[in-house]
Design a protein around this motif. Structure first.
Motif, short mmCIF file in Angstrom:
data_model
loop_
_atom_site.label_atom_id
_atom_site.label_comp_id
_atom_site.label_asym_id
_atom_site.label_seq_id
_atom_site.Cartn_x
_atom_site.Cartn_y
_atom_site.Cartn_z
N PRO A 40 69.03 17.37 1.23
CA PRO A 40 70.48 17.15 1.37
C PRO A 40 71.21 18.43 1.75
CG PRO A 40 69.66 16.07 -0.59
CD PRO A 40 68.52 16.90 -0.06
N GLY A 41 72.03 18.35 2.81
CA GLY A 41 72.81 19.49 3.24
C GLY A 41 72.05 20.54 3.99
N LYS A 42 70.78 20.29 4.28
CA LYS A 42 69.97 21.28 4.99
C LYS A 42 69.42 20.71 6.28
CE LYS A 42 68.51 23.89 0.92
NZ LYS A 42 67.35 24.49 0.20
N GLU A 43 68.97 21.60 7.15
CA GLU A 43 68.38 21.16 8.40
C GLU A 43 66.95 20.67 8.18
OE1 GLU A 43 70.80 24.08 11.52
OE2 GLU A 43 68.62 24.22 11.32
N ARG A 44 66.51 19.85 9.10
CA ARG A 44 65.13 19.38 9.04
C ARG A 44 64.19 20.56 9.26
NH1 ARG A 44 63.77 13.85 12.08
NH2 ARG A 44 65.65 13.40 10.88
N GLU A 45 63.13 20.63 8.47
CA GLU A 45 62.21 21.76 8.59
C GLU A 45 60.77 21.29 8.69
OE1 GLU A 45 62.23 24.34 5.20
OE2 GLU A 45 61.61 22.76 3.80
N PHE A 46 59.98 22.11 9.33
CA PHE A 46 58.55 21.84 9.49
C PHE A 46 57.84 21.98 8.15
CE2 PHE A 46 54.42 21.86 11.27
CZ PHE A 46 53.70 22.87 10.62
N VAL A 47 56.88 21.10 7.91
CA VAL A 47 56.05 21.17 6.71
C VAL A 47 54.58 21.41 7.06
CG1 VAL A 47 55.24 19.95 4.66
CG2 VAL A 47 57.62 19.68 5.42
N ALA A 48 54.03 20.55 7.91
CA ALA A 48 52.61 20.64 8.24
C ALA A 48 52.34 19.91 9.54
CB ALA A 48 51.76 20.05 7.13
N ALA A 49 51.29 20.31 10.23
CA ALA A 49 50.89 19.65 11.47
C ALA A 49 49.39 19.71 11.62
CB ALA A 49 51.58 20.30 12.67
N ILE A 50 48.87 18.77 12.40
CA ILE A 50 47.42 18.68 12.59
C ILE A 50 47.12 18.33 14.03
CG2 ILE A 50 47.37 16.24 11.84
CD1 ILE A 50 44.64 16.89 10.50
N GLY A 65 48.67 25.91 0.08
CA GLY A 65 47.95 25.88 -1.19
C GLY A 65 48.31 24.70 -2.07
N ARG A 66 49.40 24.01 -1.73
CA ARG A 66 49.83 22.84 -2.50
C ARG A 66 49.76 21.56 -1.67
NH1 ARG A 66 54.92 22.41 -4.16
NH2 ARG A 66 55.84 23.70 -2.52
N PHE A 67 50.06 21.64 -0.39
CA PHE A 67 50.08 20.48 0.49
C PHE A 67 48.91 20.54 1.45
CE2 PHE A 67 54.96 19.52 0.55
CZ PHE A 67 54.98 19.58 -0.83
N THR A 68 48.38 19.37 1.77
CA THR A 68 47.29 19.25 2.73
C THR A 68 47.59 18.10 3.68
OG1 THR A 68 45.70 20.02 1.06
CG2 THR A 68 44.81 18.94 3.03
N ILE A 69 47.41 18.36 4.97
CA ILE A 69 47.59 17.30 5.96
C ILE A 69 46.22 16.87 6.46
CG2 ILE A 69 47.87 18.98 7.85
CD1 ILE A 69 49.82 16.96 9.15
N SER A 70 46.07 15.57 6.69
CA SER A 70 44.82 15.04 7.21
C SER A 70 45.13 13.82 8.07
CB SER A 70 43.86 14.68 6.07
OG SER A 70 44.42 13.67 5.25
#
Length: 121
Positions: A40-50, A65-70
């Motif tokens: 909320p109130g922030k711009e969209r940001e990148f998290v992960a890509a594969i 170290g906390r999130f994993t994309i598959s």
């Protein structure tokens, strides 16, 4: 590519969630896939890509170290496993498809509708 994200919900800090993104369309297996989020109130940001092959991934430093994309190119699915969730991870999470592996929001052509993740303390 049409995308539909799911798996969001309310979770306590320290907990885990797995987001799923179902894709339709014959070009899915050739696309790079990404997860983005918007608080909320922030711009969209990148998290992960594969990459299309699954061999290469990019992860944002704040979730490394906390999130994993598959991905599963047979099932046309992309996943974001989120562990050790923090309050600051609260956001609407979007999956998206791009012609190549990138962290740039503007390079992603197709977007899902978003799924809300709320992390409580």
């Amino acid at each position: 590519v049409q995308l539909q994200a799911s798996g969001g919900g309310l979770v306590q800090a320290g907990g885990s969630l797995r987001l799923s993104c179902a894709a339709s369309g014959r070009t899915f297996s050739s696309k790079a896939m990404g997860w983005f989020r918007q608080a909320p109130g922030k711009e969209r940001e990148f998290v992960a890509a594969i990459r299309w092959s699954g061999e290469t991934t990019y992860i944002q430093d704040s979730v490394k170290g906390r999130f994993t994309i598959s991905r599963d190119n047979v099932k046309n699915m992309v996943y974001l496993q989120m562990n050790s969730l923090k309050r600051e991870d609260t956001a609407v999470y979007y999956c998206a498809a791009a012609p190549f592996l990138t962290t740039m929001t503007t390079s992603y052509d197709d977007w899902g509708q978003g799924t809300l993740v709320t992390v409580s303390s």
